[in-house]
Design a protein around this motif. Structure first.
Motif, PDB file in Angstrom:
ATOM      1  N   CYS A 165       0.690  -1.109   0.128  1.00 46.92           N
ATOM      2  CA  CYS A 165      -0.165   0.126   0.202  1.00 46.92           C
ATOM      3  C   CYS A 165       0.857   1.141  -0.135  1.00 46.92           C
ATOM      4  CB  CYS A 165      -0.758  -0.170   1.103  1.00 46.92           C
ATOM      5  SG  CYS A 165      -1.236  -1.185   2.121  1.00 46.92           S
ATOM      6  N   GLN A 166       2.071   1.361   0.542  1.00 46.20           N
ATOM      7  CA  GLN A 166       2.538   2.584   1.225  1.00 46.20           C
ATOM      8  C   GLN A 166       3.067   3.324  -0.075  1.00 46.20           C
ATOM      9  OE1 GLN A 166       2.445   3.519   4.705  1.00 46.20           O
ATOM     10  NE2 GLN A 166       1.031   2.039   4.395  1.00 46.20           N
ATOM     11  N   ARG A 178      -0.822   4.599  -1.837  1.00 44.44           N
ATOM     12  CA  ARG A 178      -1.719   5.526  -1.186  1.00 44.44           C
ATOM     13  C   ARG A 178      -0.949   6.360   0.054  1.00 44.44           C
ATOM     14  NH1 ARG A 178      -4.224   0.523  -2.708  1.00 44.44           N
ATOM     15  NH2 ARG A 178      -3.619  -0.187  -0.590  1.00 44.44           N
ATOM     16  N   PRO A 179      -1.527   7.367   0.530  1.00 42.84           N
ATOM     17  CA  PRO A 179      -2.517   8.119  -0.179  1.00 42.84           C
ATOM     18  C   PRO A 179      -2.096   8.912  -1.604  1.00 42.84           C
ATOM     19  CG  PRO A 179      -1.509   9.441   1.461  1.00 42.84           C
ATOM     20  CD  PRO A 179      -0.932   8.171   1.506  1.00 42.84           C
ATOM     21  N   GLU A 193      -4.953   2.125  -7.262  1.00 37.89           N
ATOM     22  CA  GLU A 193      -5.746   0.844  -7.037  1.00 37.89           C
ATOM     23  C   GLU A 193      -5.448  -0.005  -8.358  1.00 37.89           C
ATOM     24  OE1 GLU A 193      -9.458   0.649  -5.498  1.00 37.89           O
ATOM     25  OE2 GLU A 193      -9.727   2.516  -5.443  1.00 37.89           O
ATOM     26  N   MET A 204      -3.289 -12.055   6.907  1.00 39.65           N
ATOM     27  CA  MET A 204      -3.276 -11.056   5.837  1.00 39.65           C
ATOM     28  C   MET A 204      -2.038 -11.417   4.716  1.00 39.65           C
ATOM     29  SD  MET A 204      -4.330  -7.413   7.293  1.00 39.65           S
ATOM     30  CE  MET A 204      -5.795  -7.442   8.263  1.00 39.65           C
ATOM     31  N   GLN A 263      -9.880  -3.775   4.451  1.00 44.78           N
ATOM     32  CA  GLN A 263      -9.365  -5.164   4.556  1.00 44.78           C
ATOM     33  C   GLN A 263      -9.436  -5.579   6.369  1.00 44.78           C
ATOM     34  OE1 GLN A 263      -5.573  -4.546   2.576  1.00 44.78           O
ATOM     35  NE2 GLN A 263      -5.223  -7.054   3.163  1.00 44.78           N
ATOM     36  N   HIS A 298      -3.723   1.561   8.205  1.00 46.69           N
ATOM     37  CA  HIS A 298      -2.951   2.768   7.282  1.00 46.69           C
ATOM     38  C   HIS A 298      -2.727   2.568   6.031  1.00 46.69           C
ATOM     39  CE1 HIS A 298      -2.892   5.512  11.204  1.00 46.69           C
ATOM     40  NE2 HIS A 298      -3.243   4.268  11.636  1.00 46.69           N
ATOM     41  N   CYS A 299      -3.629   1.736   5.362  1.00 46.58           N
ATOM     42  CA  CYS A 299      -3.217   1.304   3.920  1.00 46.58           C
ATOM     43  C   CYS A 299      -3.943   2.380   2.902  1.00 46.58           C
ATOM     44  CB  CYS A 299      -4.085  -0.015   3.734  1.00 46.58           C
ATOM     45  SG  CYS A 299      -5.807   0.138   3.461  1.00 46.58           S
ATOM     46  N   TYR A 300      -4.641   3.271   3.492  1.00 46.37           N
ATOM     47  CA  TYR A 300      -5.319   4.369   2.978  1.00 46.37           C
ATOM     48  C   TYR A 300      -6.222   4.134   1.859  1.00 46.37           C
ATOM     49  CZ  TYR A 300      -2.093   7.744   5.570  1.00 46.37           C
ATOM     50  OH  TYR A 300      -1.472   8.551   6.562  1.00 46.37           O
ATOM     51  N   LEU A 301      -6.449   2.874   1.528  1.00 42.61           N
ATOM     52  CA  LEU A 301      -7.549   2.433   0.433  1.00 42.61           C
ATOM     53  C   LEU A 301      -8.921   3.225   0.585  1.00 42.61           C
ATOM     54  CD1 LEU A 301      -7.863   1.029  -1.853  1.00 42.61           C
ATOM     55  CD2 LEU A 301      -8.597  -0.843  -0.669  1.00 42.61           C
ATOM     56  N   SER A 358      -9.276   6.177   1.747  1.00 50.91           N
ATOM     57  CA  SER A 358      -9.138   7.729   1.481  1.00 50.91           C
ATOM     58  C   SER A 358      -8.775   7.843  -0.024  1.00 50.91           C
ATOM     59  CB  SER A 358      -7.558   7.979   2.089  1.00 50.91           C
ATOM     60  OG  SER A 358      -6.467   7.776   1.317  1.00 50.91           O
ATOM     61  N   VAL A 359      -8.642   6.866  -0.792  1.00 57.65           N
ATOM     62  CA  VAL A 359      -8.643   7.092  -2.334  1.00 57.65           C
ATOM     63  C   VAL A 359     -10.338   6.782  -2.575  1.00 57.65           C
ATOM     64  CG1 VAL A 359      -6.483   6.771  -2.848  1.00 57.65           C
ATOM     65  CG2 VAL A 359      -7.905   4.873  -2.990  1.00 57.65           C
ATOM     66  N   ARG A 360     -10.915   6.508  -1.695  1.00 49.65           N
ATOM     67  CA  ARG A 360     -12.435   6.113  -2.426  1.00 49.65           C
ATOM     68  C   ARG A 360     -13.514   6.879  -1.582  1.00 49.65           C
ATOM     69  NH1 ARG A 360     -12.666  -0.581  -2.372  1.00 49.65           N
ATOM     70  NH2 ARG A 360     -11.249  -0.949  -4.171  1.00 49.65           N
TER      71      ARG A 360
END
Ligand code: SF4
Ligand code: SF4
Lengths: 260, 158
Positions: free
Chosen positions: A132-133, A136-137, A146, A187, B28, B62-65, B67-69
């Motif tokens: 992720c890092q 995003r953000p 995505e 995970m 998640q 804190h995967c920020y997914l 935040s983009v949605r």
């Protein structure tokens, strides 16, 4: 940005920020990153003198600690290049300047220059695990947050075959590894299972923590740093690349598939 | 007021959240220990103390997914960070934050093996099996410049 011609004369200099695990469990990531940069004509200075970026935990305790640590890094080094997505995100979100190694290689050095350096094509099916890092953000995304392609592009350039899989831009569980170890392990396992279902023979990571999480917590596929694959494609010997430091090492036989 | 405090720390205006559920359906970590970002946004709006004291925010990856949605441009992980900062101000760093901060203060760098030991106590399950192979890293103390280390200690106090 890369032109259409390889520009082997261009000399680049960077400050390479290893990340804390880059000095311990993920040392082979840093070593192969420096090898690859050097091969591509980039002069990379390893900045082990710089302090920790604070990690997510410093931010959780007090965001002013994160800002303070990042300000030291910025003042001493300006912009840093790092292969650790966690450091990359922390430094940018803490007000500093960073580039992710993978993005730097693809956009600054360029795919043409990388292709020109390939001595043997890998010919294996690789799952590009973004985590992720670095996505995003949105303010720090190295590609579409995505549905990124940049890692696939790099793997294709070194003659590997990227495979698609559901978990490629989901979390490895790293941030929960000490707070909720069971959930975190699950995970990590889900990421590797998903890569396996996608037909991958190996999972390549682009983050210190992602690599640790997948490697430590699973055992069904080899887990490598993407720079290890690059260095092998560039002609370095298998034994120089630290594959054996992994709990799930990449067997040499897999690499000799389509060698030339 | 929790909402104002969150806004002051993170810049996130939780009042903008209209409970659409995009964040929780993207998440998640949803369901782990009752974690639900949408519900926590609501709790912050309502000023419910347990959103801080319950520490459920710590399950955020804190995967920020989200935040983009989020259609309102909100970022739950930054709200989680703010809630965590508020908790820490009241109680001091929790066990795991303490493990990281004391490493940073001591050497300027985080030794992951030492952090795992400090955070989970000895003998930790983490260090058995595969963990044993990592034991050799426990002695790595980094090479942070001493001048910078002094400065780090002024930032990461006590
Ligand atoms: S996605 Fe945004 S608006 Fe929708 S519930 Fe979550 S925080 Fe609120
Ligand atoms: S940042 Fe946190 S709340 Fe948002 S999707 Fe990721 S884990 Fe869920």
């Amino acid at each position: 940005m890369s032109g259409s011609e390889p520009q082997l004369d261009v000399q680049l200099e960077v400050n390479y920020y290893p990340g804390c695990t880059g000095r311990t469990t993920e040392r082979s990531y840093v070593e192969t990153a420096l090898m690859v940069l050097r091969d591509l004509g980039v002069e990379a200075k390893l900045r082990e003198d710089l302090p920790c970026c604070g990690t997510l935990e410093a931010e959780l305790a007090d965001i002013s600690i994160q800002r303070g640590l990042v300000s030291i890094i910025s003042r001493e080094a300006g912009e840093v290049v790092t292969g650790c997505s966690g450091c990359y995100s922390n430094i940018i979100r803490g007000g500093g300047r960073a580039r992710h190694l993978l993005e730097f290689l693809v956009r600054e050095v360029g795919l043409d220059r990388i292709r020109a350096r390939v001595k043997r094509r890998l010919g294996i099916r690789v799952a590009p695990y973004y985590g992720c890092q670095a996505l995003r953000p949105a303010t720090l995304a190295i590609d579409d947050p995505e549905d990124p392609r940049i890692f696939e592009d790099l793997l294709s350039a070194i003659g590997a075959q990227p495979v698609d899989f559901d978990m490629k831009s989901k979390c490895c569980g790293g941030p929960l590894s000490l707070r909720r170890p069971d959930a975190a392990r699950e995970m990590a396992a889900r990421v590797v299972d998903s890569a396996k279902r996608g037909g991958a023979q190996v999972v390549a990571t682009m983050c210190n923590l992602c690599h640790f999480m997948l490697d430590f917590n699973t055992s069904s596929l080899p887990i490598v740093h993407f720079t290890q694959l690059m260095a092998y494609a560039f002609g370095h010997e298998y034994g120089e690349l630290g594959f054996e430091e992994s709990f799930n090492p990449l067997p040499k036989e897999l690499l000799s598939g389509d060698g030339r | 007021m929790i909402a104002q405090e969150v806004k002051r720390i993170s810049g996130q205006d939780v009042e903008l959240c209209y409970q659409c559920g995009e964040c929780v359906s993207s998440c998640q970590a949803a369901g782990i220990g009752g974690f639900n970002p949408m519900a926590m946004m609501h709790m912050v709006q309502l000023g419910m103390e347990e959103v801080v004291e319950g520490r459920v925010f710590e399950t955020c990856l804190h995967c920020y997914l989200c935040s983009v949605r989020c259609p309102q441009g909100l970022s739950f992980p930054e709200v989680a960070t703010a809630l965590s900062n508020i908790w820490t101000r009241r109680h001091g760093p929790d066990r795991i934050e303490r493990a990281f901060l004391s490493q940073i203060r001591e050497k300027g760098f985080v030794n992951p093996v030492r952090v795992a030991l400090a955070a989970s106590g000895l003998p930790s399950a983490w260090m058995l099996g595969r963990g044993l192979r990592l034991a050799k890293h426990a002695f790595e103390s980094g090479r942070v410049n001493p001048r910078l280390l002094q400065e780090v200690r002024r930032i990461v106090r006590e």
